[in-house]
Scaffold this active site. Structure first.
Site, PDB file in Angstrom:
ATOM      1  N   PHE A   1      -5.702   9.138  13.633  1.00  0.00           N
ATOM      2  CA  PHE A   1      -5.604  10.203  14.630  1.00  0.00           C
ATOM      3  C   PHE A   1      -5.770   9.607  16.026  1.00  0.00           C
ATOM      4  O   PHE A   1      -6.500   8.632  16.223  1.00  0.00           O
ATOM      5  CB  PHE A   1      -6.687  11.245  14.394  1.00  0.00           C
ATOM      6  CG  PHE A   1      -6.363  12.246  13.304  1.00  0.00           C
ATOM      7  CD1 PHE A   1      -5.199  12.163  12.561  1.00  0.00           C
ATOM      8  CD2 PHE A   1      -7.237  13.279  13.026  1.00  0.00           C
ATOM      9  CE1 PHE A   1      -4.904  13.076  11.566  1.00  0.00           C
ATOM     10  CE2 PHE A   1      -6.972  14.213  12.022  1.00  0.00           C
ATOM     11  CZ  PHE A   1      -5.801  14.118  11.298  1.00  0.00           C
TER      12      PHE A   1
ATOM     13  N   LYS B   1      -3.689   4.550  -2.014  1.00  0.00           N
ATOM     14  CA  LYS B   1      -4.296   5.868  -1.834  1.00  0.00           C
ATOM     15  C   LYS B   1      -3.877   6.826  -2.943  1.00  0.00           C
ATOM     16  O   LYS B   1      -4.521   7.854  -3.151  1.00  0.00           O
ATOM     17  CB  LYS B   1      -3.919   6.456  -0.480  1.00  0.00           C
ATOM     18  CG  LYS B   1      -4.569   5.779   0.724  1.00  0.00           C
ATOM     19  CD  LYS B   1      -4.204   6.492   2.012  1.00  0.00           C
ATOM     20  CE  LYS B   1      -4.869   5.862   3.228  1.00  0.00           C
ATOM     21  NZ  LYS B   1      -4.260   4.584   3.618  1.00  0.00           N
TER      22      LYS B   1
ATOM     23  N   CYS C   1      -8.815   6.387  10.997  1.00  0.00           N
ATOM     24  CA  CYS C   1      -8.415   5.746   9.739  1.00  0.00           C
ATOM     25  C   CYS C   1      -7.911   4.318   9.922  1.00  0.00           C
ATOM     26  O   CYS C   1      -7.594   3.642   8.943  1.00  0.00           O
ATOM     27  CB  CYS C   1      -7.341   6.594   9.058  1.00  0.00           C
ATOM     28  SG  CYS C   1      -7.874   8.300   8.813  1.00  0.00           S
TER      29      CYS C   1
ATOM     30  N   HIS D   1      -7.720   9.123   0.200  1.00  0.00           N
ATOM     31  CA  HIS D   1      -7.762   8.571   1.554  1.00  0.00           C
ATOM     32  C   HIS D   1      -9.217   8.457   1.990  1.00  0.00           C
ATOM     33  O   HIS D   1      -9.887   9.463   2.216  1.00  0.00           O
ATOM     34  CB  HIS D   1      -6.989   9.502   2.496  1.00  0.00           C
ATOM     35  CG  HIS D   1      -6.747   8.955   3.857  1.00  0.00           C
ATOM     36  ND1 HIS D   1      -7.389   7.823   4.348  1.00  0.00           N
ATOM     37  CD2 HIS D   1      -5.934   9.370   4.864  1.00  0.00           C
ATOM     38  CE1 HIS D   1      -6.978   7.589   5.581  1.00  0.00           C
ATOM     39  NE2 HIS D   1      -6.098   8.518   5.914  1.00  0.00           N
TER      40      HIS D   1
ATOM     41  N   HIS E   1       0.134   2.497   4.616  1.00  0.00           N
ATOM     42  CA  HIS E   1      -0.870   3.520   4.946  1.00  0.00           C
ATOM     43  C   HIS E   1      -0.701   4.687   3.969  1.00  0.00           C
ATOM     44  O   HIS E   1      -1.695   5.229   3.490  1.00  0.00           O
ATOM     45  CB  HIS E   1      -0.691   3.967   6.392  1.00  0.00           C
ATOM     46  CG  HIS E   1      -1.765   4.878   6.886  1.00  0.00           C
ATOM     47  ND1 HIS E   1      -3.103   4.559   6.812  1.00  0.00           N
ATOM     48  CD2 HIS E   1      -1.711   6.108   7.461  1.00  0.00           C
ATOM     49  CE1 HIS E   1      -3.832   5.541   7.328  1.00  0.00           C
ATOM     50  NE2 HIS E   1      -3.002   6.499   7.723  1.00  0.00           N
TER      51      HIS E   1
ATOM     52  N   GLU F   1       6.409   6.273   8.311  1.00  0.00           N
ATOM     53  CA  GLU F   1       6.085   4.885   7.985  1.00  0.00           C
ATOM     54  C   GLU F   1       7.289   4.194   7.352  1.00  0.00           C
ATOM     55  O   GLU F   1       7.568   3.019   7.637  1.00  0.00           O
ATOM     56  CB  GLU F   1       4.874   4.804   7.052  1.00  0.00           C
ATOM     57  CG  GLU F   1       4.404   3.369   6.802  1.00  0.00           C
ATOM     58  CD  GLU F   1       3.105   3.279   6.033  1.00  0.00           C
ATOM     59  OE1 GLU F   1       2.538   2.168   5.963  1.00  0.00           O
ATOM     60  OE2 GLU F   1       2.639   4.308   5.493  1.00  0.00           O
TER      61      GLU F   1
END
Length: 411
Positions: A397, A333, A161, A338, A301, A312
């Site tokens: 990830f 998002k 991502c 996402h 994010h 975050e």
């Protein structure tokens, strides 16, 4: 410099419609139509709507391309035209100084599933000769280069991502180093399929608010229960300043900073207190030559997952100190879902538009903020902030992190 923007998203199939949806708070999330999701724990997604590859690219070309490639070509054509380049007028980059840095998180995943099913049913004769070319993750970049005659540096990054931010950041570095004058960069993704979503469902990563799709993605809210999968593409055209100035280009803003770090902690979970994300933001600030108080807006994010949003938030507080409470922060998002490998590219487009217009989109569905997420996430909708500089975060990830800093071009 950013001179062109392109987008295909759940909120619209170009930049104008996507941006108006983000500013006006219109969600692109709804029931899944791509496949029969009956009986699945998650039956919602941020699908791209009304996109016809045959119409946009021509039937012959579209049948040879994976859907993620089609989205990339559509967004790329928009960004190039938006920058004022046209073969018809003779305004076109030097091919050998024109590059493409477009990546994806998963690439031709549905096409791979389709090929496997065809082989299972018909054996080798069932495999299309286009199977491999429609699936390879680097061929979004390859087709863009072929389509537009870009013979300079090309690169396909696959950092989950964070790929959009990494692609844009590395393109910026290539221009700074003098390797190119113009680079088309960003991310693309089209993985809404039974197997693709099923994998995330088995990880219990997706929201199950099937009865209210538009309210399912709720970053920083205490009731968040997972992310909503989306798809699309977000690309920006980066251009050397002197090159853009010489042709009288409209400049949206300047990419002034880029940070890339790794957590080295866990495959899917962020490092404690967002330590890796904090280092990434700090590196981006240092790269831009800016102080924390110079940043006015962060496109977070903000995935709507329990771990990401709190970590975050902790990372932002660590980097910005008291200024963290003065920042405008939002997660787009909440409206798009996402987009995985396309998320960084699309959010870069949104961040550029925020710097250019002065308007920052809000965070939808933030009804009851998590006590651990106590910053200003613009829950009331879009706000006029007029940031001199803005930051966009993308984490993936494997603990990969990438942050971009965009600054208003001063007269």
């Amino acid at each position: 410099m950013i001179t062109g923007l392109g987008a295909v998203s759940p909120c619209g199939n170009d930049v104008a419609s996507t941006w108006s949806s983000l500013v006006e708070g219109r969600s692109g999330i709804g029931p899944i139509t791509r496949f029969d999701a009956t009986g699945m724990p998650t039956r919602i997604a941020g699908e791209v709507k009304g996109f016809d590859g045959n119409e946009v690219l021509g039937k012959r070309k579209a049948r040879r391309l994976g859907l993620f490639m089609q989205y990339a070509l559509a967004a790329g054509a928009e960004a190039i035209a938006d920058a004022g380049f046209s073969r018809d007028t003779g305004v076109w980059p030097d091919p050998e100084r024109f590059g493409v840095y477009v990546g994806s998180g998963i690439g031709g995943f549905p096409e791979i599933v389709e090929g496997a099913e065809a082989m299972a049913e018909h054996g080798l004769s069932g495999i299309s000769p286009f199977f491999i070319p429609r699936s390879l993750i680097n061929l979004a970049t390859g087709h863009l280069a072929i389509e537009h005659g870009a013979k300079g540096p090309t690169m396909c990054i696959a950092t989950a991502c964070a790929v959009g931010n990494h692609s844009i950041g590395e393109a910026w570095r290539a221009i700074v180093l003098g390797d190119a004058d113009v680079i088309l960069a960003g991310g693309t993704e089209a993985s809404i399929s039974a197997l693709g979503m099923g994998g995330f469902m088995s990880m219990r990563a997706l929201s199950r608010r099937n009865d209210e799709p538009e309210r399912a993605s709720r970053p920083f809210d205490v009731g968040r229960d997972g992310f909503v999968m989306g798809e699309g593409a977000g690309l920006v055209l980066l251009e050397d300043y002197e090159h853009a100035k010489a042709r009288g280009a409209r400049i949206y803003c300047e990419l002034t900073g880029y940070g890339a770090t790794t957590d080295a902690h866990h495959v899917t979970a962020p490092a404690p207190n967002g330590e890796g994300a904090a280092r990434c933001m700090s590196v981006a600030l240092r790269s831009a030559g800016l102080r924390p108080e110079d940043i006015g807006y962060i496109n977070a994010h903000g995935t709507s997952t329990p771990l990401n949003d709190s970590h975050e938030t902790a990372a932002i507080k660590s980097v910005f100190g008291d200024h963290a409470y003065k920042l405008a922060i939002s997660s787009t998002k909440s409206l798009t879902g996402h987009l995985l490998g396309a998320s960084g590219g699309l959010e870069a487009v949104a961040t550029v538009m925020s710097v250019y217009t002065g308007i920052c989109p809000g965070t939808a569905n933030l009804d009851h903020p998590d006590p651990n997420c106590d910053l200003d996430y613009l829950p009331g909708g879009a706000r006029e902030v007029r940031p001199r500089a803005a930051m966009s975060n993308a984490f993936g990830f494997g603990g990969t992190n990438a942050t971009l800093v965009f600054s208003r071009l001063e007269d």
